[in-house]
Design a protein around this motif. Structure first.
Motif, short mmCIF file in Angstrom:
data_model
loop_
_atom_site.label_atom_id
_atom_site.label_comp_id
_atom_site.label_asym_id
_atom_site.label_seq_id
_atom_site.Cartn_x
_atom_site.Cartn_y
_atom_site.Cartn_z
N ASN A 82 -56.42 10.46 44.62
CA ASN A 82 -56.04 10.48 43.20
C ASN A 82 -54.75 11.25 42.93
O ASN A 82 -54.13 11.06 41.89
N ASP A 83 -54.38 12.15 43.83
CA ASP A 83 -53.20 12.98 43.62
C ASP A 83 -52.44 13.08 44.93
O ASP A 83 -52.85 13.77 45.86
N GLU A 84 -51.31 12.42 45.00
CA GLU A 84 -50.56 12.37 46.26
C GLU A 84 -49.89 13.69 46.62
O GLU A 84 -49.43 13.87 47.74
N THR A 85 -49.84 14.65 45.70
CA THR A 85 -49.25 15.95 46.02
C THR A 85 -50.22 16.86 46.77
O THR A 85 -49.79 17.79 47.45
N VAL A 86 -51.52 16.60 46.65
CA VAL A 86 -52.53 17.42 47.33
C VAL A 86 -52.37 17.23 48.84
O VAL A 86 -52.30 16.11 49.34
N GLY A 87 -52.28 18.33 49.55
CA GLY A 87 -52.19 18.27 51.00
C GLY A 87 -50.78 18.16 51.54
O GLY A 87 -50.59 18.09 52.75
#
Length: 110
Positions: A82-87
């Protein structure tokens, strides 16, 4: 029924021992190779080379504290659909920076 109960207790005991051993291993790693300030972490991160190596370095440093020191308030997901910035390197760098600030405060309070 009694056998199943004993079997479940044995599984729980084994899982607890494994978690403890993993935590102890990460605590020892933190003492031996943990970056204790953001300047050191940033230098090691820059030297890591590829993005994959940077992610491994960040995950290692974060897990040393979350698991090894028990700082579960800094638990994170390593990826998210859901959130491409995570990780990402940026996301995990900011998290490690926050953790190191907390660590400095804890060290200063002692």
């Amino acid at each position: 029924k009694q056998f199943r109960r004993e079997e479940n207790i044995e599984k729980l005991l084994k899982a607890t021992i494994e978690r403890y051993a993993n935590g102890l291993e990460l605590y020892t790693a933190w003492k031996n190779r943990g970056a204790h300030d953001w300047a050191t972490a940033r230098t090691k991160l820059a030297a890591a080379g590829s993005e994959g190596d940077k992610l491994l370095f960040l995950r290692d440093q974060i897990e040393m504290r979350v698991i090894g020191l028990g700082w579960t308030q800094f638990e994170t997901r390593w990826s998210s659909s859901n959130d491409e910035t995570v990780g990402t390197v940026e996301y995990l760098s900011a998290l490690l920076n926050d953790i190191l600030a907390h660590e400095a405060t804890e060290r200063h309070l002692k």
